[in-house]
Design a protein around this motif. Structure first.
Motif: not given
Length: 274
Positions: A64-69, A176-183
């Motif tokens: 959750k911390i990484e998600w918010n970060n 944003p693409s990097i983060n979407l991949r992780w999400y």
């Protein structure tokens, strides 16, 4: 704030003095960046709980911390990408022949504000990375953020090479693409069509924003070297050292992205045949 220096590799002398109002703007913009990061962090948590509770609620505290970060980094990436695009493409501030000043000496209240907000982001994110190290990123992220923050700070203090700082900041458009991949990964959607499309978009975006753009960066420096050699010694060395380090990191990450994309697309084709 006064910054005076004699040049090492060049023959000229540069003297830059920031007015009290400019100092206030710079400091205020950094604190504004920090405040925005904290606001986005909290907002990401609330919105994720309301809109994606099925996936968000199953995450561990660390996730959750990484998600918010990652919400913070996505916000910053969109902000500096649009701002950099505006200054470099739409605005005439850095266009050849549009001003009497050398292109490497051009800056404005608005560019300084954007750079200050960006420093606020890098500072906030670096503190979080170090606090939770290595959960939010390893040593490469510490190096990346440290170099980025120091380069931006030097550019703000000297009022120089802001065109090149903004070029490098535009590479954040891949975030944003990097983060979407992780999400999608933590949400259990790694086999979805969106994950595959995003992977291809990440590959192409990285190729344009972090490979081709950096090639253009060095080309622009070369074609404007008669102006570049007039900048302050600190800016001069940082302008070559930092982008060179970031280029090596970008090439390494691009290799990993390319391998991951090929692997994902290959698996998708095998599933369709089966």
């Amino acid at each position: 704030m006064e910054f005076t220096s004699y040049f090492g590799p060049v023959s000229s002398y540069h003297h830059y003095v920031a007015t009290p109002s400019q100092e206030i703007i710079c400091v205020a913009s950094v604190f504004a960046g920090i405040s925005l990061c904290l606001l986005v962090y909290r907002s990401t948590a609330v919105l994720s709980f309301l809109l994606f509770n099925k996936a968000y609620g199953k995450l561990s505290t660390a996730q959750k911390i990484e998600w918010n970060n990652r919400g913070i980094s996505t916000f910053h990436a969109l902000f500096v990408s649009f701002a950099s695009f505006y200054f470099l493409i739409i605005s005439d501030i850095f266009k050849d022949g549009s001003h009497e000043d050398l292109i490497v000496n051009r800056s404005s209240t608005l560019t300084n504000t954007v750079l200050g907000i960006s420093i606020g982001y890098f500072l906030t994110d670096l503190v979080m990375i170090l606090w939770y190290f290595p959960a939010l990123g390893g040593l490469e992220y510490v190096v990346h953020h440290g170099l980025s923050m120091l380069s931006i700070l030097i550019s703000m203090v000297t009022g120089q090479v802001q065109i090149y700082i903004l070029m490098v900041l535009f590479s954040e458009s891949t975030t944003p693409s990097i983060n979407l991949r992780w999400y999608l990964d933590v949400a259990g959607l790694k086999s979805s069509k969106l994950y595959i499309v995003n992977g291809i978009a990440l590959f192409l975006g990285w190729l344009v924003a972090r490979i081709f753009l950096f090639m253009f960066f060095f080309y622009h420096v070369w074609t404007h070297f008669d102006e570049v050699k007039e900048v302050n010694a600190v800016c001069y060395y940082f302008m070559f050292v930092v982008p060179s380090v970031l280029t090596m990191m970008n090439l390494f990450w691009f290799w990993k992205i390319a391998k991951g994309m090929v692997k994902t697309v290959t698996k998708s084709k095998h599933r369709k045949r089966a």
